[in-house]
Design an enzyme around this catalytic site. Structure first.
Site, mmCIF file in Angstrom:
data_model
loop_
_atom_site.group_PDB
_atom_site.id
_atom_site.type_symbol
_atom_site.label_atom_id
_atom_site.label_comp_id
_atom_site.label_asym_id
_atom_site.label_seq_id
_atom_site.Cartn_x
_atom_site.Cartn_y
_atom_site.Cartn_z
ATOM 1 N N ASP A 164 40.487 70.546 35.172
ATOM 2 C CA ASP A 164 39.207 70.922 35.778
ATOM 3 C C ASP A 164 38.066 70.285 34.990
ATOM 4 O O ASP A 164 38.042 70.333 33.757
ATOM 5 C CB ASP A 164 39.061 72.451 35.786
ATOM 6 C CG ASP A 164 37.814 72.883 36.525
ATOM 7 O OD1 ASP A 164 37.900 73.085 37.744
ATOM 8 O OD2 ASP A 164 36.757 73.023 35.874
ATOM 9 N N ILE A 165 37.119 69.671 35.710
ATOM 10 C CA ILE A 165 35.960 69.055 35.060
ATOM 11 C C ILE A 165 35.018 70.159 34.571
ATOM 12 O O ILE A 165 34.626 71.038 35.342
ATOM 13 C CB ILE A 165 35.208 68.124 36.024
ATOM 14 C CG1 ILE A 165 36.149 67.017 36.538
ATOM 15 C CG2 ILE A 165 33.991 67.505 35.349
ATOM 16 C CD1 ILE A 165 35.527 66.136 37.587
ATOM 17 N N ASN A 221 26.415 68.002 39.730
ATOM 18 C CA ASN A 221 25.932 67.937 41.108
ATOM 19 C C ASN A 221 24.485 68.388 41.223
ATOM 20 O O ASN A 221 23.679 67.771 41.920
ATOM 21 C CB ASN A 221 26.823 68.792 42.012
ATOM 22 C CG ASN A 221 28.083 68.078 42.437
ATOM 23 O OD1 ASN A 221 28.127 66.849 42.490
ATOM 24 N ND2 ASN A 221 29.126 68.827 42.740
ATOM 25 N N ASP A 271 30.465 62.690 43.317
ATOM 26 C CA ASP A 271 31.594 62.031 43.979
ATOM 27 C C ASP A 271 32.094 60.841 43.158
ATOM 28 O O ASP A 271 33.308 60.592 43.076
ATOM 29 C CB ASP A 271 31.188 61.555 45.377
ATOM 30 C CG ASP A 271 30.993 62.716 46.349
ATOM 31 O OD1 ASP A 271 31.408 63.840 46.009
ATOM 32 O OD2 ASP A 271 30.434 62.490 47.436
ATOM 33 N N GLU A 317 36.654 70.159 42.005
ATOM 34 C CA GLU A 317 36.752 69.323 40.808
ATOM 35 C C GLU A 317 38.073 69.534 40.069
ATOM 36 O O GLU A 317 38.196 69.144 38.914
ATOM 37 C CB GLU A 317 35.587 69.624 39.860
ATOM 38 C CG GLU A 317 35.574 71.011 39.257
ATOM 39 C CD GLU A 317 34.836 72.034 40.109
ATOM 40 O OE1 GLU A 317 34.374 73.039 39.549
ATOM 41 O OE2 GLU A 317 34.731 71.824 41.333
#
Length: 287
Positions: A165-166, A173, A182, A208
Protein backbone atom coordinates in the site's frame (compact mmCIF):
# COMPACT_ATOMS: atom_id res chain seq x y z
CA UNK A 1 -35.04 -32.30 -30.00
CA UNK A 2 -33.94 -34.91 -27.47
CA UNK A 3 -30.47 -36.25 -28.14
CA UNK A 4 -29.82 -33.82 -30.98
CA UNK A 5 -27.59 -30.74 -31.18
CA UNK A 6 -29.48 -27.49 -30.98
CA UNK A 7 -27.93 -26.28 -34.24
CA UNK A 8 -29.57 -29.13 -36.16
CA UNK A 9 -32.85 -27.21 -35.89
CA UNK A 10 -31.41 -23.93 -37.16
CA UNK A 11 -31.22 -22.42 -40.62
CA UNK A 12 -27.86 -21.34 -42.03
CA UNK A 13 -28.58 -17.73 -41.11
CA UNK A 14 -29.47 -18.62 -37.53
CA UNK A 15 -26.36 -20.75 -37.20
CA UNK A 16 -24.20 -17.82 -38.29
CA UNK A 17 -25.90 -15.57 -35.79
CA UNK A 18 -25.63 -18.24 -33.06
CA UNK A 19 -21.85 -18.62 -33.61
CA UNK A 20 -21.32 -14.89 -33.88
CA UNK A 21 -23.24 -13.88 -30.76
CA UNK A 22 -24.23 -16.74 -28.44
CA UNK A 23 -20.93 -18.64 -28.01
CA UNK A 24 -18.65 -15.59 -27.58
CA UNK A 25 -21.09 -13.80 -25.27
CA UNK A 26 -21.69 -16.76 -22.95
CA UNK A 27 -17.94 -17.49 -22.77
CA UNK A 28 -17.26 -13.90 -21.79
CA UNK A 29 -20.16 -13.18 -19.42
CA UNK A 30 -21.42 -16.64 -18.42
CA UNK A 31 -24.99 -16.01 -19.55
CA UNK A 32 -27.08 -14.83 -22.49
CA UNK A 33 -30.55 -13.32 -22.21
CA UNK A 34 -33.30 -13.29 -24.84
CA UNK A 35 -31.67 -14.23 -28.11
CA UNK A 36 -34.25 -14.22 -30.87
CA UNK A 37 -33.97 -17.27 -33.16
CA UNK A 38 -36.18 -19.48 -35.26
CA UNK A 39 -36.15 -23.29 -35.25
CA UNK A 40 -37.12 -25.43 -38.23
CA UNK A 41 -39.94 -27.79 -37.18
CA UNK A 42 -40.52 -31.26 -38.66
CA UNK A 43 -43.26 -29.64 -40.76
CA UNK A 44 -40.56 -27.39 -42.27
CA UNK A 45 -42.24 -24.37 -40.68
CA UNK A 46 -40.15 -21.84 -38.80
CA UNK A 47 -40.90 -21.56 -35.08
CA UNK A 48 -39.78 -18.21 -33.61
CA UNK A 49 -38.31 -18.55 -30.11
CA UNK A 50 -36.52 -16.62 -27.40
CA UNK A 51 -33.47 -18.38 -25.94
CA UNK A 52 -31.84 -17.78 -22.54
CA UNK A 53 -28.59 -19.52 -21.65
CA UNK A 54 -26.22 -19.86 -18.71
CA UNK A 55 -22.81 -21.53 -18.35
CA UNK A 56 -22.49 -23.73 -15.26
CA UNK A 57 -20.00 -26.23 -13.87
CA UNK A 58 -21.26 -29.55 -12.54
CA UNK A 59 -19.00 -32.36 -11.36
CA UNK A 60 -16.00 -30.66 -12.92
CA UNK A 61 -17.57 -30.30 -16.38
CA UNK A 62 -18.89 -27.16 -18.09
CA UNK A 63 -22.52 -27.22 -19.24
CA UNK A 64 -24.51 -24.68 -21.22
CA UNK A 65 -28.07 -24.79 -19.89
CA UNK A 66 -30.65 -23.16 -22.17
CA UNK A 67 -34.34 -22.32 -21.86
CA UNK A 68 -36.33 -21.83 -25.07
CA UNK A 69 -39.68 -20.04 -25.07
CA UNK A 70 -41.87 -20.00 -28.17
CA UNK A 71 -42.66 -16.49 -29.36
CA UNK A 72 -46.36 -15.79 -29.48
CA UNK A 73 -46.15 -12.05 -29.95
CA UNK A 74 -43.83 -11.58 -32.88
CA UNK A 75 -45.19 -8.63 -34.85
CA UNK A 76 -41.97 -6.70 -34.30
CA UNK A 77 -39.97 -9.61 -35.76
CA UNK A 78 -42.20 -10.58 -38.71
CA UNK A 79 -40.50 -8.22 -41.13
CA UNK A 80 -37.07 -9.70 -40.35
CA UNK A 81 -38.45 -13.23 -40.63
CA UNK A 82 -40.02 -12.58 -44.04
CA UNK A 83 -36.86 -10.92 -45.36
CA UNK A 84 -34.69 -13.77 -44.11
CA UNK A 85 -37.03 -16.38 -45.58
CA UNK A 86 -37.07 -14.63 -48.95
CA UNK A 87 -33.28 -14.43 -49.06
CA UNK A 88 -32.97 -18.12 -48.17
CA UNK A 89 -35.46 -19.11 -50.87
CA UNK A 90 -33.55 -17.09 -53.44
CA UNK A 91 -30.28 -18.60 -52.24
CA UNK A 92 -31.45 -22.22 -52.48
CA UNK A 93 -33.09 -21.64 -55.87
CA UNK A 94 -29.98 -20.13 -57.39
CA UNK A 95 -27.81 -21.82 -60.03
CA UNK A 96 -24.13 -22.67 -60.02
CA UNK A 97 -23.36 -18.99 -59.72
CA UNK A 98 -25.25 -18.88 -56.43
CA UNK A 99 -23.30 -21.93 -55.23
CA UNK A 100 -20.08 -20.08 -55.93
CA UNK A 101 -21.41 -17.17 -53.93
CA UNK A 102 -22.18 -19.55 -51.09
CA UNK A 103 -18.63 -20.84 -51.18
CA UNK A 104 -17.30 -17.30 -51.04
CA UNK A 105 -19.70 -16.55 -48.21
CA UNK A 106 -18.44 -19.59 -46.33
CA UNK A 107 -14.84 -18.46 -46.79
CA UNK A 108 -15.74 -15.00 -45.58
CA UNK A 109 -17.49 -16.52 -42.58
CA UNK A 110 -14.39 -18.51 -41.65
CA UNK A 111 -12.31 -15.33 -41.84
CA UNK A 112 -14.82 -13.46 -39.69
CA UNK A 113 -14.95 -16.34 -37.24
CA UNK A 114 -11.17 -16.23 -36.83
CA UNK A 115 -11.34 -12.48 -36.38
CA UNK A 116 -14.00 -13.02 -33.74
CA UNK A 117 -11.82 -15.57 -31.94
CA UNK A 118 -9.00 -13.02 -31.91
CA UNK A 119 -11.31 -10.31 -30.61
CA UNK A 120 -12.63 -12.64 -27.91
CA UNK A 121 -9.06 -13.40 -26.85
CA UNK A 122 -8.37 -9.67 -26.62
CA UNK A 123 -11.57 -9.17 -24.60
CA UNK A 124 -10.60 -11.99 -22.25
CA UNK A 125 -7.19 -10.42 -21.75
CA UNK A 126 -8.80 -7.05 -21.10
CA UNK A 127 -11.18 -8.64 -18.59
CA UNK A 128 -8.16 -9.80 -16.54
CA UNK A 129 -6.07 -6.62 -16.89
CA UNK A 130 -6.12 -3.38 -14.91
CA UNK A 131 -6.59 -0.60 -17.44
CA UNK A 132 -4.57 2.06 -15.60
CA UNK A 133 -1.43 0.10 -14.68
CA UNK A 134 -1.42 -2.73 -17.24
CA UNK A 135 -1.01 -5.24 -14.41
CA UNK A 136 -3.28 -8.19 -13.76
CA UNK A 137 -6.49 -7.14 -12.03
CA UNK A 138 -8.21 -8.34 -8.86
CA UNK A 139 -10.16 -11.06 -10.68
CA UNK A 140 -6.95 -12.55 -12.12
CA UNK A 141 -5.31 -12.38 -8.68
CA UNK A 142 -8.18 -14.24 -7.02
CA UNK A 143 -8.13 -16.97 -9.67
CA UNK A 144 -4.33 -17.27 -9.35
CA UNK A 145 -4.56 -17.45 -5.56
CA UNK A 146 -6.94 -20.41 -5.78
CA UNK A 147 -4.62 -22.08 -8.28
CA UNK A 148 -1.64 -21.69 -5.93
CA UNK A 149 -3.65 -23.13 -3.04
CA UNK A 150 -4.53 -26.15 -5.18
CA UNK A 151 -0.85 -26.57 -6.08
CA UNK A 152 0.12 -26.35 -2.40
CA UNK A 153 -2.34 -29.12 -1.55
CA UNK A 154 -0.66 -31.34 -4.14
CA UNK A 155 3.01 -30.45 -3.58
CA UNK A 156 3.19 -28.76 -0.14
CA UNK A 157 5.45 -26.12 -1.69
CA UNK A 158 5.08 -22.91 0.32
CA UNK A 159 3.99 -19.64 -1.21
CA UNK A 160 3.58 -16.15 0.22
CA UNK A 161 1.25 -13.23 -0.33
CA UNK A 162 2.23 -9.54 -0.21
CA UNK A 163 -0.19 -6.63 0.08
CA UNK A 164 1.60 -3.37 -0.75
CA UNK A 165 0.00 0.00 0.00
CA UNK A 166 1.31 3.45 -0.94
CA UNK A 167 1.76 5.58 2.17
CA UNK A 168 -0.32 8.77 2.32
CA UNK A 169 -1.52 8.34 -1.26
CA UNK A 170 -4.59 10.49 -0.63
CA UNK A 171 -2.30 13.39 0.19
CA UNK A 172 -0.62 12.98 -3.22
CA UNK A 173 -3.99 13.14 -4.99
CA UNK A 174 -5.17 16.09 -2.88
CA UNK A 175 -1.93 18.03 -3.34
CA UNK A 176 -0.95 17.31 -6.94
CA UNK A 177 -4.17 16.02 -8.48
CA UNK A 178 -5.37 12.65 -9.69
CA UNK A 179 -3.34 12.66 -12.95
CA UNK A 180 -0.15 12.76 -10.88
CA UNK A 181 -1.58 10.08 -8.62
CA UNK A 182 -2.24 7.92 -11.68
CA UNK A 183 1.37 8.40 -12.82
CA UNK A 184 2.57 7.25 -9.40
CA UNK A 185 0.37 4.14 -9.58
CA UNK A 186 1.63 3.34 -13.07
CA UNK A 187 5.26 3.90 -12.08
CA UNK A 188 4.96 1.67 -9.03
CA UNK A 189 3.28 -1.03 -11.12
CA UNK A 190 6.19 -1.04 -13.58
CA UNK A 191 8.71 -1.21 -10.74
CA UNK A 192 6.94 -4.17 -9.12
CA UNK A 193 6.77 -5.96 -12.44
CA UNK A 194 10.44 -5.33 -13.18
CA UNK A 195 11.55 -6.59 -9.74
CA UNK A 196 9.42 -9.76 -9.84
CA UNK A 197 10.19 -13.21 -11.18
CA UNK A 198 8.32 -14.62 -14.15
CA UNK A 199 6.50 -17.06 -11.87
CA UNK A 200 5.31 -14.30 -9.52
CA UNK A 201 1.82 -12.87 -9.85
CA UNK A 202 1.69 -9.07 -9.68
CA UNK A 203 -1.74 -7.44 -9.62
CA UNK A 204 -3.50 -4.25 -8.68
CA UNK A 205 -5.86 -5.08 -5.83
CA UNK A 206 -7.70 -1.77 -5.81
CA UNK A 207 -7.00 1.92 -5.25
CA UNK A 208 -3.38 2.28 -4.15
CA UNK A 209 -3.04 -1.37 -3.07
CA UNK A 210 -1.07 -3.98 -5.00
CA UNK A 211 -0.80 -7.71 -4.34
CA UNK A 212 1.93 -10.22 -5.15
CA UNK A 213 1.81 -14.01 -5.03
CA UNK A 214 5.29 -15.52 -4.71
CA UNK A 215 5.38 -19.28 -5.37
CA UNK A 216 7.91 -21.44 -3.54
CA UNK A 217 8.66 -18.68 -1.02
CA UNK A 218 9.02 -19.35 2.72
CA UNK A 219 8.38 -16.91 5.57
CA UNK A 220 12.04 -15.92 5.90
CA UNK A 221 12.56 -15.49 2.16
CA UNK A 222 9.33 -13.51 1.92
CA UNK A 223 10.55 -11.02 4.53
CA UNK A 224 13.85 -10.50 2.70
CA UNK A 225 12.14 -10.05 -0.65
CA UNK A 226 9.55 -7.66 0.78
CA UNK A 227 12.27 -5.56 2.38
CA UNK A 228 14.03 -5.42 -0.99
CA UNK A 229 10.83 -4.15 -2.59
CA UNK A 230 10.32 -1.57 0.16
CA UNK A 231 13.86 -0.21 -0.13
CA UNK A 232 13.75 -0.15 -3.93
CA UNK A 233 10.48 1.79 -3.93
CA UNK A 234 11.77 4.30 -1.41
CA UNK A 235 14.91 4.89 -3.50
CA UNK A 236 13.13 5.21 -6.86
CA UNK A 237 11.66 8.62 -7.81
CA UNK A 238 8.17 8.59 -9.29
CA UNK A 239 8.53 11.58 -11.56
CA UNK A 240 9.17 14.52 -9.24
CA UNK A 241 7.91 12.64 -6.21
CA UNK A 242 9.34 10.09 -3.83
CA UNK A 243 7.02 7.60 -2.19
CA UNK A 244 7.15 4.95 0.49
CA UNK A 245 5.06 1.85 0.94
CA UNK A 246 3.86 -0.36 3.76
CA UNK A 247 3.83 -4.11 3.16
CA UNK A 248 1.92 -6.92 4.84
CA UNK A 249 2.96 -10.56 4.32
CA UNK A 250 1.31 -13.92 4.95
CA UNK A 251 2.69 -17.36 4.09
CA UNK A 252 0.14 -20.06 3.30
CA UNK A 253 -0.38 -22.81 5.88
CA UNK A 254 -2.29 -26.06 5.47
CA UNK A 255 -5.15 -24.75 7.61
CA UNK A 256 -5.52 -21.56 5.55
CA UNK A 257 -8.07 -20.65 2.90
CA UNK A 258 -7.87 -17.89 0.33
CA UNK A 259 -9.87 -15.62 2.64
CA UNK A 260 -7.81 -16.30 5.77
CA UNK A 261 -4.56 -15.75 3.89
CA UNK A 262 -5.75 -12.38 2.55
CA UNK A 263 -6.99 -11.45 6.02
CA UNK A 264 -3.62 -12.26 7.61
CA UNK A 265 -1.72 -10.22 5.02
CA UNK A 266 -4.20 -7.36 5.43
CA UNK A 267 -3.77 -7.38 9.21
CA UNK A 268 0.01 -7.35 8.76
CA UNK A 269 -0.34 -4.38 6.41
CA UNK A 270 -2.45 -2.56 8.99
CA UNK A 271 0.27 -3.27 11.58
CA UNK A 272 2.86 -1.69 9.27
CA UNK A 273 0.63 1.33 8.72
CA UNK A 274 -0.09 1.93 12.37
CA UNK A 275 3.51 1.46 13.45
CA UNK A 276 5.18 4.16 11.41
CA UNK A 277 4.58 3.19 7.76
CA UNK A 278 7.40 2.46 5.27
CA UNK A 279 7.94 -0.93 6.86
CA UNK A 280 7.42 -4.66 6.30
CA UNK A 281 5.40 -6.89 8.63
CA UNK A 282 4.84 -10.62 8.40
CA UNK A 283 1.65 -11.92 9.98
CA UNK A 284 3.62 -14.29 12.21
CA UNK A 285 5.60 -11.39 13.73
CA UNK A 286 2.71 -9.20 14.89
CA UNK A 287 2.79 -8.52 18.62
Amino acid sequence: MLGKHIESFMSVTNKLFFHTYFYPFIQLYGHVNEIYLSFRASTQLDVPVLLNGIRQERDGEIYLDCVVVEMRKRLEHEKDILQTKKKLEELYQATNEANKKLELLHQEYEIKQQELINVNHQLETMALTDALTGLNNRRFFQESLLANIALFQLSQLPFSLFIIDIDRFKLINDTYGHPVGDLVLHGLAQLLKAESREVDIVARYGGEEFVLILPNTTEENAKLIAERYRAKIEATPMGDLSITTSIGIATFKSEDTDQTLISKADQALYFSKTNGRNRVTHAVDMV
